[in-house]
Design an enzyme around this catalytic site. Structure first.
Site, mmCIF file in Angstrom:
data_model
loop_
_atom_site.group_PDB
_atom_site.id
_atom_site.type_symbol
_atom_site.label_atom_id
_atom_site.label_comp_id
_atom_site.label_asym_id
_atom_site.label_seq_id
_atom_site.Cartn_x
_atom_site.Cartn_y
_atom_site.Cartn_z
ATOM 1 N N SER A 137 11.868 29.037 33.184
ATOM 2 C CA SER A 137 12.767 27.879 33.183
ATOM 3 C C SER A 137 12.418 26.982 32.005
ATOM 4 O O SER A 137 11.243 26.890 31.607
ATOM 5 C CB SER A 137 12.609 27.079 34.481
ATOM 6 O OG SER A 137 13.341 25.871 34.415
ATOM 7 N N TYR A 151 7.391 22.578 40.422
ATOM 8 C CA TYR A 151 8.223 23.726 40.047
ATOM 9 C C TYR A 151 8.063 24.018 38.557
ATOM 10 O O TYR A 151 7.900 25.178 38.150
ATOM 11 C CB TYR A 151 9.685 23.426 40.389
ATOM 12 C CG TYR A 151 10.678 24.452 39.881
ATOM 13 C CD1 TYR A 151 10.922 25.620 40.584
ATOM 14 C CD2 TYR A 151 11.392 24.223 38.703
ATOM 15 C CE1 TYR A 151 11.847 26.552 40.114
ATOM 16 C CE2 TYR A 151 12.316 25.146 38.231
ATOM 17 C CZ TYR A 151 12.539 26.307 38.945
ATOM 18 O OH TYR A 151 13.454 27.227 38.482
#
Length: 242
Positions: A137, A151
């Site tokens: 990501s 995250y």
């Protein structure tokens, strides 16, 4: 013989898009999912419509036994030549100080431990000429302050896993790369409590819009192809300029 590729979290979103793109490119697909049986059946139908073989396996990628079963199932189609490590979760958006231990452990278990368990199975079974793509990501370098730093940290670990594993497996003829999406229009944002986040965030994306799952799948398909035969240890950012 067709390539056989395992896609984790393949029933919806980026995973389903990857499964469809890879099937169109000639891959037989085995994908796992957790709960959404209807979505899994739809993805199976889409793959079968391309003429490729496909198996959907209910599996929790944080459980070593279930991961082993997933790869055993994939091996029934032939030598496993590809892995898309995609199964991932987030938790409700909020300040770092409000993060609960339960959410922290769940995010790390799925986004990091699950990736490692699947990569281990792949590395043990893959022949020369195979490839792994980890879904990272853009958060790995942006940090996601005020949203989900934990995250982002897990995705930064994914990048490190990619680089280290690429170096370790290169002598065995196995390539390892990652794709780092930015804000993509999937239902992952519903879990975070902000289902319209992709549209809300559009004004801070240089290209002015969120990405679509098919745009990520195209990058994954290229990295698994022979056209990327000299590419390993790379984190390919597909984030609209973020």
């Amino acid at each position: 013989m067709n390539p056989v590729t395992v896609v984790t979290g393949g029933s919806r979103g980026i995973g389903a898009a990857c499964a469809r793109h890879l099937a169109t490119a000639g891959h037989d697909i085995v994908f796992c999912y957790r709960r959404d049986t209807h979505a899994a059946h739809q993805t199976l139908a889409d793959i079968h419509a391309t003429g490729r073989r496909a198996i959907a396996v209910p599996a929790d990628t944080t459980d070593p036994d279930q991961v082993h079963h997933l790869f055993d199932t994939a091996a029934t189609l032939g030598p496993i030549t590809g892995l898309v490590n995609n199964a991932g979760v987030t938790s409700p958006i909020g300040p770092f100080t409000d993060l609960t231990l339960t959410d922290l452990r769940h995010v790390i278990d799925v986004n990091l431990i699950g990736y490692i368990l699947c990569a281990q199975q792949a590395a043990r079974r893959m022949p020369t000429g195979s490839a792994i793509v980890n879904i990272s990501s853009a958060a790995a370098t942006l940090g996601s302050p005020g949203e989900y730093i934990h995250y982002a940290a897990a995705k930064a670990a994914t990048d490190t896993l990619t680089i280290g594993l690429a170096k370790e497996l290169a002598p065995h003829g196995i390539r390892v790369n990652a794709v780092a999406p930015g804000i993509v229009r999937t239902d992952l944002h519903t879990i975070s409590g902000v289902p319209d986040r992709p549209d809300r965030a559009a004004d801070r994306i240089p290209m002015g819009r969120p990405g679509e799952p098919d745009e990520i799948a195209g990058a994954v398909t290229w990295l698994l192809s022979d056209q990327a035969s000299y590419t390993t240890g790379t984190v390919l950012r597909v984030a609209g300029g973020l």
